[in-house]
Design a protein around this motif. Sequence first.
Motif, PDB file in Angstrom:
ATOM      1  N   ILE A 189      23.095 -14.304 -28.904  1.00 27.11           N
ATOM      2  CA  ILE A 189      23.578 -13.818 -30.176  1.00 27.11           C
ATOM      3  C   ILE A 189      23.346 -14.944 -31.063  1.00 27.11           C
ATOM      4  CG2 ILE A 189      25.019 -12.727 -31.600  1.00 27.11           C
ATOM      5  CD1 ILE A 189      26.114 -11.260 -29.136  1.00 27.11           C
ATOM      6  N   ASP A 190      24.055 -15.964 -30.950  1.00 24.71           N
ATOM      7  CA  ASP A 190      23.791 -17.124 -31.813  1.00 24.71           C
ATOM      8  C   ASP A 190      22.460 -17.570 -32.323  1.00 24.71           C
ATOM      9  OD1 ASP A 190      26.772 -16.953 -31.937  1.00 24.71           O
ATOM     10  OD2 ASP A 190      26.860 -18.489 -30.424  1.00 24.71           O
ATOM     11  N   GLU A 191      21.673 -17.836 -30.847  1.00 22.38           N
ATOM     12  CA  GLU A 191      20.210 -18.089 -31.190  1.00 22.38           C
ATOM     13  C   GLU A 191      19.632 -17.378 -32.180  1.00 22.38           C
ATOM     14  OE1 GLU A 191      16.994 -18.923 -27.840  1.00 22.38           O
ATOM     15  OE2 GLU A 191      19.082 -19.802 -27.219  1.00 22.38           O
ATOM     16  N   ASN A 192      19.713 -15.904 -31.957  1.00 26.28           N
ATOM     17  CA  ASN A 192      18.949 -15.071 -32.740  1.00 26.28           C
ATOM     18  C   ASN A 192      19.570 -15.175 -34.237  1.00 26.28           C
ATOM     19  OD1 ASN A 192      17.461 -13.621 -30.744  1.00 26.28           O
ATOM     20  ND2 ASN A 192      18.806 -12.061 -30.280  1.00 26.28           N
ATOM     21  N   LYS A 227      24.497  -6.341 -37.425  1.00 29.11           N
ATOM     22  CA  LYS A 227      24.835  -5.603 -36.060  1.00 29.11           C
ATOM     23  C   LYS A 227      25.152  -6.859 -35.095  1.00 29.11           C
ATOM     24  CE  LYS A 227      22.514  -2.264 -33.303  1.00 29.11           C
ATOM     25  NZ  LYS A 227      21.244  -1.230 -33.073  1.00 29.11           N
ATOM     26  N   LEU A 228      24.267  -7.965 -34.980  1.00 30.64           N
ATOM     27  CA  LEU A 228      24.651  -9.229 -34.230  1.00 30.64           C
ATOM     28  C   LEU A 228      25.987  -9.822 -34.668  1.00 30.64           C
ATOM     29  CD1 LEU A 228      20.952 -10.815 -34.305  1.00 30.64           C
ATOM     30  CD2 LEU A 228      22.320  -9.626 -32.406  1.00 30.64           C
ATOM     31  N   ILE A 229      26.343  -9.835 -35.752  1.00 31.59           N
ATOM     32  CA  ILE A 229      27.746 -10.267 -36.207  1.00 31.59           C
ATOM     33  C   ILE A 229      28.713  -9.548 -35.412  1.00 31.59           C
ATOM     34  CG2 ILE A 229      29.261 -10.888 -38.004  1.00 31.59           C
ATOM     35  CD1 ILE A 229      26.820 -11.835 -39.431  1.00 31.59           C
ATOM     36  N   ALA A 230      28.652  -8.078 -35.459  1.00 32.35           N
ATOM     37  CA  ALA A 230      29.599  -7.354 -34.923  1.00 32.35           C
ATOM     38  C   ALA A 230      29.579  -7.431 -33.380  1.00 32.35           C
ATOM     39  CB  ALA A 230      29.315  -5.764 -35.356  1.00 32.35           C
ATOM     40  N   LYS A 231      28.521  -7.733 -32.755  1.00 32.06           N
ATOM     41  CA  LYS A 231      28.401  -7.851 -31.152  1.00 32.06           C
ATOM     42  C   LYS A 231      29.057  -9.190 -30.835  1.00 32.06           C
ATOM     43  CE  LYS A 231      24.444  -5.500 -29.643  1.00 32.06           C
ATOM     44  NZ  LYS A 231      23.204  -5.814 -28.725  1.00 32.06           N
ATOM     45  N   ARG A 232      28.949 -10.476 -31.860  1.00 31.47           N
ATOM     46  CA  ARG A 232      29.598 -11.473 -31.728  1.00 31.47           C
ATOM     47  C   ARG A 232      30.925 -11.600 -31.657  1.00 31.47           C
ATOM     48  NH1 ARG A 232      31.115 -15.902 -29.953  1.00 31.47           N
ATOM     49  NH2 ARG A 232      30.239 -17.765 -30.469  1.00 31.47           N
ATOM     50  N   THR A 238      16.643  -8.677 -40.946  1.00 28.24           N
ATOM     51  CA  THR A 238      17.422  -7.816 -41.910  1.00 28.24           C
ATOM     52  C   THR A 238      18.784  -8.011 -41.975  1.00 28.24           C
ATOM     53  OG1 THR A 238      17.612  -5.745 -40.924  1.00 28.24           O
ATOM     54  CG2 THR A 238      15.463  -6.233 -41.757  1.00 28.24           C
ATOM     55  N   PRO A 239      19.342  -7.375 -43.549  1.00 27.59           N
ATOM     56  CA  PRO A 239      20.642  -7.502 -43.296  1.00 27.59           C
ATOM     57  C   PRO A 239      21.521  -6.589 -42.275  1.00 27.59           C
ATOM     58  CG  PRO A 239      19.834  -7.529 -45.476  1.00 27.59           C
ATOM     59  CD  PRO A 239      18.782  -7.263 -44.635  1.00 27.59           C
ATOM     60  N   ALA A 240      20.871  -5.494 -41.900  1.00 28.54           N
ATOM     61  CA  ALA A 240      21.366  -4.512 -41.019  1.00 28.54           C
ATOM     62  C   ALA A 240      21.289  -5.047 -39.781  1.00 28.54           C
ATOM     63  CB  ALA A 240      20.667  -3.290 -40.874  1.00 28.54           C
ATOM     64  N   GLN A 241      20.275  -5.688 -39.191  1.00 25.80           N
ATOM     65  CA  GLN A 241      20.143  -6.581 -38.059  1.00 25.80           C
ATOM     66  C   GLN A 241      21.181  -7.472 -37.944  1.00 25.80           C
ATOM     67  OE1 GLN A 241      16.048  -7.641 -38.405  1.00 25.80           O
ATOM     68  NE2 GLN A 241      15.477  -6.186 -36.987  1.00 25.80           N
TER      69      GLN A 241
END
Length: 53
Positions: free
Chosen positions: A5-8, A21-26, A15-18
């Motif tokens: 997740i951090d790497e991505n 989503k990654l920040i929520a997973k993190r 995009t802001p949506a992507q």
Amino acid sequence: MTLEIDENLIRRDLTPAQRAKLIAKRKAAYEAVHGPAQAVGDRASAARQGRAG
């Protein structure tokens, strides 16, 4: 998982949506290990002391 997740978050054009989503997973991964995240700063401190504003 958090490394991916951090790497991505660092390397990809998201995009802001992507990104959201990654920040929520993190955040979920962090909270699974450390418990619920708590707000910090002036507003959080004021709210805890009953001085909402």
